[in-house]
Design a protein around this motif. Sequence first.
Motif, mmCIF file in Angstrom:
data_model
loop_
_atom_site.group_PDB
_atom_site.id
_atom_site.type_symbol
_atom_site.label_atom_id
_atom_site.label_comp_id
_atom_site.label_asym_id
_atom_site.label_seq_id
_atom_site.Cartn_x
_atom_site.Cartn_y
_atom_site.Cartn_z
ATOM 1 N N GLY A 9 0.750 -1.165 0.295
ATOM 2 C CA GLY A 9 0.131 -0.172 0.283
ATOM 3 C C GLY A 9 1.568 1.005 0.493
ATOM 4 N N GLN A 12 0.840 5.583 -1.808
ATOM 5 C CA GLN A 12 -0.035 7.456 -1.265
ATOM 6 C C GLN A 12 -0.710 6.564 0.601
ATOM 7 O OE1 GLN A 12 -4.189 7.513 -3.452
ATOM 8 N NE2 GLN A 12 -4.783 6.116 -1.348
ATOM 9 N N GLN A 34 -0.862 -1.446 -5.618
ATOM 10 C CA GLN A 34 -2.448 -1.903 -7.080
ATOM 11 C C GLN A 34 -1.820 -1.269 -8.177
ATOM 12 O OE1 GLN A 34 -5.955 -2.866 -6.170
ATOM 13 N NE2 GLN A 34 -6.445 -0.690 -5.100
ATOM 14 N N VAL A 49 -2.613 -7.078 -3.495
ATOM 15 C CA VAL A 49 -2.093 -8.358 -1.894
ATOM 16 C C VAL A 49 -3.208 -8.799 -2.400
ATOM 17 C CG1 VAL A 49 -0.769 -5.780 -1.672
ATOM 18 C CG2 VAL A 49 -2.864 -6.611 -0.720
ATOM 19 N N ALA A 50 -4.111 -8.500 -2.782
ATOM 20 C CA ALA A 50 -5.555 -9.790 -2.286
ATOM 21 C C ALA A 50 -5.034 -11.318 -3.652
ATOM 22 C CB ALA A 50 -6.497 -9.070 -2.603
ATOM 23 N N VAL A 74 -8.261 -1.372 2.183
ATOM 24 C CA VAL A 74 -9.408 -1.403 2.202
ATOM 25 C C VAL A 74 -10.968 -1.339 3.056
ATOM 26 C CG1 VAL A 74 -9.074 -1.930 -0.434
ATOM 27 C CG2 VAL A 74 -10.307 -3.562 0.649
ATOM 28 N N VAL A 94 -7.488 -8.462 1.695
ATOM 29 C CA VAL A 94 -6.350 -6.969 1.158
ATOM 30 C C VAL A 94 -5.951 -6.882 2.737
ATOM 31 C CG1 VAL A 94 -5.814 -4.801 0.947
ATOM 32 C CG2 VAL A 94 -7.805 -6.221 -0.604
ATOM 33 N N SER A 121 -3.240 -1.746 12.247
ATOM 34 C CA SER A 121 -3.814 -2.060 11.864
ATOM 35 C C SER A 121 -4.754 -0.490 11.720
ATOM 36 C CB SER A 121 -4.421 -3.045 13.592
ATOM 37 O OG SER A 121 -5.170 -2.891 13.562
ATOM 38 N N SER A 122 -5.924 -0.533 13.082
ATOM 39 C CA SER A 122 -6.426 0.587 13.382
ATOM 40 C C SER A 122 -7.678 0.710 14.599
ATOM 41 C CB SER A 122 -7.464 0.571 12.124
ATOM 42 O OG SER A 122 -9.081 1.771 12.768
ATOM 43 N N VAL A 168 -5.577 9.891 10.457
ATOM 44 C CA VAL A 168 -4.842 10.389 10.161
ATOM 45 C C VAL A 168 -5.492 10.694 8.657
ATOM 46 C CG1 VAL A 168 -2.320 9.349 8.922
ATOM 47 C CG2 VAL A 168 -3.370 8.634 11.493
ATOM 48 N N THR A 170 -4.762 11.292 5.221
ATOM 49 C CA THR A 170 -5.028 10.598 4.275
ATOM 50 C C THR A 170 -6.484 11.234 3.240
ATOM 51 O OG1 THR A 170 -6.229 8.816 5.057
ATOM 52 C CG2 THR A 170 -3.520 9.117 4.792
ATOM 53 N N ALA A 171 -5.961 10.561 1.883
ATOM 54 C CA ALA A 171 -6.892 10.799 1.189
ATOM 55 C C ALA A 171 -8.228 10.326 1.396
ATOM 56 C CB ALA A 171 -6.534 10.208 0.074
ATOM 57 N N LEU A 173 -9.490 8.966 4.905
ATOM 58 C CA LEU A 173 -10.037 9.151 6.033
ATOM 59 C C LEU A 173 -10.820 10.043 4.953
ATOM 60 C CD1 LEU A 173 -9.525 9.716 9.024
ATOM 61 C CD2 LEU A 173 -8.259 11.546 8.566
HETATM 62 N N1 LIG Z 1 -5.976 7.434 7.669
HETATM 63 C C1 LIG Z 1 -6.070 6.597 8.541
HETATM 64 O O1 LIG Z 1 -7.068 7.982 9.186
HETATM 65 C C2 LIG Z 1 -6.211 5.673 9.389
HETATM 66 C C3 LIG Z 1 -6.923 5.494 10.444
HETATM 67 C C4 LIG Z 1 -6.937 4.072 10.898
HETATM 68 C C5 LIG Z 1 -5.427 2.882 10.225
HETATM 69 N N2 LIG Z 1 -5.396 3.179 9.312
HETATM 70 C C6 LIG Z 1 -4.646 2.071 8.225
HETATM 71 O O2 LIG Z 1 -3.592 2.728 7.855
HETATM 72 C C7 LIG Z 1 -3.305 2.365 6.626
HETATM 73 C C8 LIG Z 1 -3.289 3.327 5.127
HETATM 74 O O3 LIG Z 1 -3.998 3.955 5.427
HETATM 75 P P1 LIG Z 1 -3.938 5.370 4.240
HETATM 76 O O4 LIG Z 1 -4.881 5.969 5.360
HETATM 77 O O5 LIG Z 1 -2.884 5.390 3.953
HETATM 78 O O6 LIG Z 1 -4.851 4.332 2.665
HETATM 79 P P2 LIG Z 1 -4.805 4.828 1.263
HETATM 80 O O7 LIG Z 1 -6.043 4.357 0.945
HETATM 81 O O8 LIG Z 1 -4.114 6.589 1.044
HETATM 82 O O9 LIG Z 1 -3.597 3.683 0.917
HETATM 83 C C9 LIG Z 1 -3.841 2.814 1.059
HETATM 84 C C10 LIG Z 1 -2.777 1.857 -0.035
HETATM 85 O O10 LIG Z 1 -3.177 1.003 -0.274
HETATM 86 C C11 LIG Z 1 -2.869 0.374 -1.676
HETATM 87 N N3 LIG Z 1 -3.856 -0.732 -1.625
HETATM 88 C C12 LIG Z 1 -5.259 -1.011 -1.657
HETATM 89 N N4 LIG Z 1 -5.691 -2.417 -1.779
HETATM 90 C C13 LIG Z 1 -4.405 -2.475 -2.539
HETATM 91 C C14 LIG Z 1 -4.307 -4.238 -2.610
HETATM 92 N N5 LIG Z 1 -5.274 -5.217 -3.054
HETATM 93 N N6 LIG Z 1 -3.491 -4.453 -3.059
HETATM 94 C C15 LIG Z 1 -2.083 -3.661 -3.467
HETATM 95 N N7 LIG Z 1 -2.561 -2.095 -2.731
HETATM 96 C C16 LIG Z 1 -3.781 -2.174 -2.688
HETATM 97 C C17 LIG Z 1 -3.964 2.037 -2.317
HETATM 98 O O11 LIG Z 1 -3.629 1.652 -3.986
HETATM 99 C C18 LIG Z 1 -3.493 3.185 -1.263
HETATM 100 O O12 LIG Z 1 -2.247 3.078 -2.019
HETATM 101 C C19 LIG Z 1 -4.840 1.087 5.777
HETATM 102 O O13 LIG Z 1 -3.770 -0.330 6.877
HETATM 103 C C20 LIG Z 1 -5.516 1.711 6.972
HETATM 104 O O14 LIG Z 1 -6.078 1.329 7.823
HETATM 105 C C21 LIG Z 1 -5.883 4.200 8.057
#
Ligand SMILES: NC(=O)c1ccc[n+]([C@@H]2O[C@H](COP(=O)([O-])OP(=O)(O)OC[C@H]3O[C@@H](n4cnc5c(N)ncnc54)[C@H](O)[C@@H]3O)[C@@H](O)[C@H]2O)c1
Length: 238
Positions: A9, A12, A34, A49-50, A74, A94, A121-122, A168, A170-171, A173
């Motif tokens: 992942g 981004q 992906q 990764v799925a 996801v 995933v 995790s989260s 956090v 991010t897009a 969120l």
């Molecule tokens: N942003 C938040 O507030 C937050 C809070 C708690 C947990 N998290 C966790 O942090 C991690 C990252 O979150 P984020 O906010 O940066 O997410 P995001 O959606 O901005 O980025 C996730 C990335 O994973 C990739 N991805 C998704 N499915 C995929 C697949 N099948 N194969 C390969 N790549 C794949 C996407 O293309 C993307 O680049 C995740 O595990 C999310 O659950 C985020």
Amino acid sequence: MTPVAVVTGAAQGIGRAVCELLFETGWSVVGIDQVASATVPWETRVADVADSTALADALADLPRIDGLVNNAAVQHAAGLLETTPQEWDAVLAVNLRAPFVAVREAASRLATVGGAVVNISSVHALATSANVAPYAASKGGLVAFTRAAALELAGQGVRVNCVAPGAVDTAALRLGFARHVTGDPERVLRERTPQRRLGAPKEIAEAVSFLLDGERSSFITGETIVVDGGVMARLSTE
Ligand SMILES: NC(=O)c1ccc[n+]([C@@H]2O[C@H](COP(=O)([O-])OP(=O)(O)OC[C@H]3O[C@@H](n4cnc5c(N)ncnc54)[C@H](O)[C@@H]3O)[C@@H](O)[C@H]2O)c1
């Protein structure tokens, strides 16, 4: 020898911030996503990764793995009764199966160098909201998987830990929150967070960097570090 970290992942958000920090601090980084990444100074690979075979293939030719960061995830926003088994499976594939497949594939190379795994995790693993059941279940499962893998791999010198982020910036969120909450999502999240702000992806990356570093976190395994600005510290009745 330069240590090698694999981050899923990576294109981004938090995954990209992890790649950036590790790269800046001397790791050789391989980012898997992906979608193709923008031009970055570390190696990138495209894999879903799925797809367990594609994920294993993406790791197969790396001669050395010191750090594995299972970050790709996801969301599926729908009520439990409106969620189909196929949608459930797609989230779990995933968020939970892929970390297992990656650990399975990387374990012997991690063992060779006394490496470490960090699963992202989260806070939804610990307390959650309506309409995110598969996500919450996958993230709770990841905390339990972290403990199980830590126990099984400790004897081979591999540590396995988890980071549980809160909100956090991010897009993902912003997209997820916009579906549930009316009004300015940033203001609502700030009000709900004791530290009165969203986290930055780099703040999660710092925790990951600490847990990957065999000198700074050498006696920590099976643990989950919550990085959430204090959200989980507060009683919801307050
Ligand atoms: N942003 C938040 O507030 C937050 C809070 C708690 C947990 N998290 C966790 O942090 C991690 C990252 O979150 P984020 O906010 O940066 O997410 P995001 O959606 O901005 O980025 C996730 C990335 O994973 C990739 N991805 C998704 N499915 C995929 C697949 N099948 N194969 C390969 N790549 C794949 C996407 O293309 C993307 O680049 C995740 O595990 C999310 O659950 C985020």
